[in-house]
Design a protein around this motif. Structure first.
Motif, PDB file in Angstrom:
ATOM      1  N   VAL A   1       0.843  -1.196   0.000  1.00 52.69           N
ATOM      2  CA  VAL A   1       0.000   0.000   0.000  1.00 52.69           C
ATOM      3  C   VAL A   1       0.879   1.246   0.000  1.00 52.69           C
ATOM      4  O   VAL A   1       0.694   2.167  -0.804  1.00 52.69           O
ATOM      5  CB  VAL A   1      -0.959  -0.009   1.212  1.00 52.69           C
ATOM      6  N   LEU A   2       1.836   1.275   0.896  1.00 50.98           N
ATOM      7  CA  LEU A   2       2.701   2.437   1.002  1.00 50.98           C
ATOM      8  C   LEU A   2       3.515   2.634  -0.278  1.00 50.98           C
ATOM      9  O   LEU A   2       3.679   3.765  -0.749  1.00 50.98           O
ATOM     10  CB  LEU A   2       3.625   2.312   2.216  1.00 50.98           C
ATOM     11  N   ASP A   3       3.987   1.559  -0.864  1.00 51.77           N
ATOM     12  CA  ASP A   3       4.743   1.661  -2.116  1.00 51.77           C
ATOM     13  C   ASP A   3       3.878   2.241  -3.236  1.00 51.77           C
ATOM     14  O   ASP A   3       4.337   3.095  -3.997  1.00 51.77           O
ATOM     15  CB  ASP A   3       5.295   0.291  -2.525  1.00 51.77           C
ATOM     16  N   ALA A   4       2.634   1.801  -3.335  1.00 48.65           N
ATOM     17  CA  ALA A   4       1.742   2.338  -4.361  1.00 48.65           C
ATOM     18  C   ALA A   4       1.534   3.836  -4.171  1.00 48.65           C
ATOM     19  O   ALA A   4       1.577   4.613  -5.140  1.00 48.65           O
ATOM     20  CB  ALA A   4       0.400   1.607  -4.342  1.00 48.65           C
ATOM     21  N   LEU A   5       1.323   4.264  -2.934  1.00 47.15           N
ATOM     22  CA  LEU A   5       1.097   5.683  -2.658  1.00 47.15           C
ATOM     23  C   LEU A   5       2.339   6.524  -2.929  1.00 47.15           C
ATOM     24  O   LEU A   5       2.253   7.576  -3.579  1.00 47.15           O
ATOM     25  CB  LEU A   5       0.663   5.881  -1.206  1.00 47.15           C
ATOM     26  N   THR A   6       3.480   6.092  -2.433  1.00 52.29           N
ATOM     27  CA  THR A   6       4.683   6.915  -2.532  1.00 52.29           C
ATOM     28  C   THR A   6       5.280   6.933  -3.926  1.00 52.29           C
ATOM     29  O   THR A   6       6.027   7.858  -4.258  1.00 52.29           O
ATOM     30  CB  THR A   6       5.749   6.482  -1.514  1.00 52.29           C
ATOM     31  N   SER A   7       4.970   5.966  -4.751  1.00 50.69           N
ATOM     32  CA  SER A   7       5.543   5.944  -6.112  1.00 50.69           C
ATOM     33  C   SER A   7       4.605   6.533  -7.167  1.00 50.69           C
ATOM     34  O   SER A   7       5.006   6.685  -8.321  1.00 50.69           O
ATOM     35  CB  SER A   7       5.941   4.517  -6.492  1.00 50.69           C
ATOM     36  N   ALA A   8       3.403   6.908  -6.776  1.00 51.55           N
ATOM     37  CA  ALA A   8       2.442   7.439  -7.757  1.00 51.55           C
ATOM     38  C   ALA A   8       2.748   8.897  -8.090  1.00 51.55           C
ATOM     39  O   ALA A   8       2.962   9.716  -7.200  1.00 51.55           O
ATOM     40  CB  ALA A   8       1.026   7.313  -7.214  1.00 51.55           C
ATOM     41  N   ARG A   9       2.744   9.213  -9.372  1.00 48.90           N
ATOM     42  CA  ARG A   9       2.945  10.592  -9.836  1.00 48.90           C
ATOM     43  C   ARG A   9       1.720  11.446  -9.551  1.00 48.90           C
ATOM     44  O   ARG A   9       1.821  12.624  -9.258  1.00 48.90           O
ATOM     45  CB  ARG A   9       3.218  10.615 -11.341  1.00 48.90           C
ATOM     46  N   ASP A  10       0.551  10.826  -9.705  1.00 47.42           N
ATOM     47  CA  ASP A  10      -0.724  11.509  -9.494  1.00 47.42           C
ATOM     48  C   ASP A  10      -1.788  10.430  -9.308  1.00 47.42           C
ATOM     49  O   ASP A  10      -1.492   9.238  -9.418  1.00 47.42           O
ATOM     50  CB  ASP A  10      -1.060  12.456 -10.654  1.00 47.42           C
ATOM     51  N   ARG A  11      -3.017  10.854  -9.026  1.00 52.32           N
ATOM     52  CA  ARG A  11      -4.060   9.862  -8.762  1.00 52.32           C
ATOM     53  C   ARG A  11      -4.337   8.955  -9.960  1.00 52.32           C
ATOM     54  O   ARG A  11      -4.500   7.739  -9.784  1.00 52.32           O
ATOM     55  CB  ARG A  11      -5.337  10.522  -8.254  1.00 52.32           C
TER      56      ARG A  11
END
Length: 190
Positions: free
Chosen positions: A169-179
């Motif tokens: 979960v944290l990896d998905a959030l921190t690596s996303a450029r935008d929603r």
């Protein structure tokens, strides 16, 4: 469903970290404002839940392209998806010494919520934000979550109570450029 603590030490569910940063001034100020005039920790927990559910829009519902993940940033920017809103609620509750865990459902994608500890038991709460077809409420007398898994479709409630965000979960959030990018990379399972 029986909920299972990832960590047997209850103090782990009161800890601050980079994500659940309940020592941050913005979290402390918000917690103090919410605590004004409440009679007990139960009333505070309900007020914090309502605050996160109702005043921080789910970014998909509002069309906000920003991705937040740290509790203080969610409170400052007033946006986040379910995981981020769960992080903000966990920080607000832990700021007032209410043990709070992060927990998840697998609904085709992983959905984030919290569990609070009251009267010797864990109670799951979903601060996602209400909209047509979603009516989540704070409750210790039976779950009032945003979604109910469809067992026939392979959807499940995950029983583990985490002291910190799950790494996927944290990896998905921190690596996303935008929603929109985040939507392409949301985890399907833990």
């Amino acid at each position: 469903m029986q909920l299972i603590q990832e960590n047997p030490d209850l103090s782990a569910y009161l800890a601050a970290d980079e994500v659940i940063d309940h020592h941050h001034p913005r979290v402390r100020e918000t917690a103090a404002r919410l605590a004004e005039g409440v009679a007990d920790s139960y009333e505070y927990a309900r007020a914090a839940f309502d605050f996160v559910r109702d005043t921080i829009p789910h970014s998909q519902d509002s069309g906000d392209l920003r991705v937040t993940w740290r509790a203080s940033d969610v409170l400052e920017q007033r946006t986040g998806i379910c995981y981020a809103k769960a992080h903000a609620l966990a920080a607000l509750l832990r700021a007032e010494d209410i043990p709070t865990a992060l927990c998840y459902q697998e609904l085709g994608v992983v959905h984030g919520l919290v569990a609070v500890r009251f009267a010797g038991a864990w109670h799951r709460q979903d601060p996602r934000g209400n909209k047509p077809g979603v009516d989540a409420r704070f409750s210790l007398g039976g779950e009032r979550l945003a979604f109910t898994p469809d067992q026939a479709s392979g959807e499940t409630d995950c029983p583990i109570l985490y002291a910190a965000p799950h790494p996927v979960v944290l990896d998905a959030l921190t690596s996303a450029r935008d929603r929109p990018h985040l939507w392409e990379t949301l985890p399907a399972a833990l």
